[in-house]
Structures are given as C-alpha cells and as structure tokens.
Design a protein around this motif. Sequence first.
Motif, mmCIF file in Angstrom:
data_model
loop_
_atom_site.group_PDB
_atom_site.id
_atom_site.type_symbol
_atom_site.label_atom_id
_atom_site.label_comp_id
_atom_site.label_asym_id
_atom_site.label_seq_id
_atom_site.Cartn_x
_atom_site.Cartn_y
_atom_site.Cartn_z
ATOM 1 N N UNK B 35 36.460 12.236 7.005
ATOM 2 C CA UNK B 35 34.983 11.854 7.206
ATOM 3 C C UNK B 35 34.354 13.208 7.415
ATOM 4 N N UNK B 90 36.455 15.508 9.827
ATOM 5 C CA UNK B 90 37.524 15.035 10.457
ATOM 6 C C UNK B 90 38.407 14.112 9.684
ATOM 7 N N UNK B 101 41.306 3.936 14.689
ATOM 8 C CA UNK B 101 41.510 5.429 13.936
ATOM 9 C C UNK B 101 41.697 6.497 14.821
ATOM 10 N N UNK B 103 41.660 10.425 15.421
ATOM 11 C CA UNK B 103 41.265 11.683 14.649
ATOM 12 C C UNK B 103 41.931 12.895 15.194
ATOM 13 N N UNK B 104 41.949 13.832 14.010
ATOM 14 C CA UNK B 104 42.148 15.141 14.428
ATOM 15 C C UNK B 104 41.076 15.742 15.026
ATOM 16 N N UNK B 105 41.379 17.344 15.008
ATOM 17 C CA UNK B 105 40.467 18.091 16.076
ATOM 18 C C UNK B 105 39.467 18.483 15.084
#
Lengths: 111, 112
Positions: B35, B90, B101, B103-105
């Motif tokens: 995203x 992201x 979902x 999420x990564x940082x």
Amino acid sequence: AQSVSQHNHHVILSEAASLELGCNYSYGGTVNLFWYVQYPGQHLQLLLKYFSGDPLVKGIKGFEAEFIKSKFSFNLRKPSVQWSDTAEYFCALGGYQKVTFGTGTKLQVIP
Amino acid sequence: NAGVTQTPKFQVLKTGQSMTLQCAQDMNHEYMSWYRQDPGMGLRLIHYSVGAGITDQGEVPNGYNVSRSTTEDFPLRLLSAAPSQTSVYFCASSYQGMNEQYFGPGTRLTVT
C-alpha cells in the motif's frame, strides 16, 4: 467493486467525551470489516474486526463497533476518550482477495 | 516472530532512479500486499499476491513492479522514480486477502 467511505476527516474532542466515527461500505458479497488505528509515526494496528455473528464487536482499549447490514455501516464508538487515543483511524473492508481502506479520520483529543 | 519487516525505513531518490523496497514476513502467510499512504487519501493498494508465483494489480499499480518467488518475500520495485511516488509505503500480510492485515513499519520515500 468494493469501497469504503469515512465522512469525518478530522475530529477534535475533549477528554472524557464520547466518540463515534462513521464508516459506510459498498460491496455485493460477504464482508469482513475492520477498524485500524495508526498512532503518530507508527504503522497500522488492528482495533477490532467483524466477520459474522454478533453485530456488536468489542476491540482493544475500550473501542467497539456495530455492524448494521441494512445501512451498510460499521461505526466505531468509545464512551470516553483519552488523550492517548489521539491517532488516525481507518475503516477497512475485506472483500474478494483484498482489503480496501477508507481515507481515515484524524482524532485529536484535548486534555 | 519478527512479523512483517521492511527495509529501508527512509529513502531519498532522484527522478528517474530505480530502487527496490524489501518486505519479508515470518508468519507463513500466503497473502501479501503493498500500500501507499498519502495525506487525505488513506491507504491505496498497489499490488498484491495470493501466494508464491502469483501477483496481481491493485488500485494504483502504474510505475511499480512486484514478484513473489517465495512465501516470505514480496519486494516492490520502482522502475523510474517520479515525484508523484513520494509517499509512505506499507507492506502487509495475512492468511487470506480478506482477513486481518499485519503491517510492516513502513518506508518513507521522497523523490526529488
């Protein structure tokens, strides 16, 4: 096509006030609905989710949301907000093979 | 479990340069996605993958490429960076596309 609308872009509340953030969705099939929170400088974290069953779902930190199928809505509520709830809140819809996010609502809580 | 990891955290590119944003997950999730987040526009889906070897376009795929050779990794390639690609990116993963979902940082990218 699937879409999510969040009508409140920026909300300012005093501590202890009640919160309700609106979310409406459009999708013709079975839906999974989510609210995520993003604290300043951080990534998105799940607040709560609705897959099926009881339309009133409770999440972390005292948040809850109600799924109203007839209104295509999934509004987020909290009876009494705290300064630490200052963040951006995203409603999301899980449809076929993807999750679609709303544009987000920035909540500012004034001590 | 490290969850979803992304590198780099910050990147500045000049117009026309190319680069790859890395994303990895250790939760054995089949579904992964990218995203971009821009002010007032929420999160917009760029590309997604329902499993190794399978990718598809999201809402805003132009200017980006992806591949999924393993379950763990899902890199995002910017082919020729443009200022319009300045954003926060992201990566996310989940058991299925319609589920929660993780999420990564994020990667903050600036294109000058």
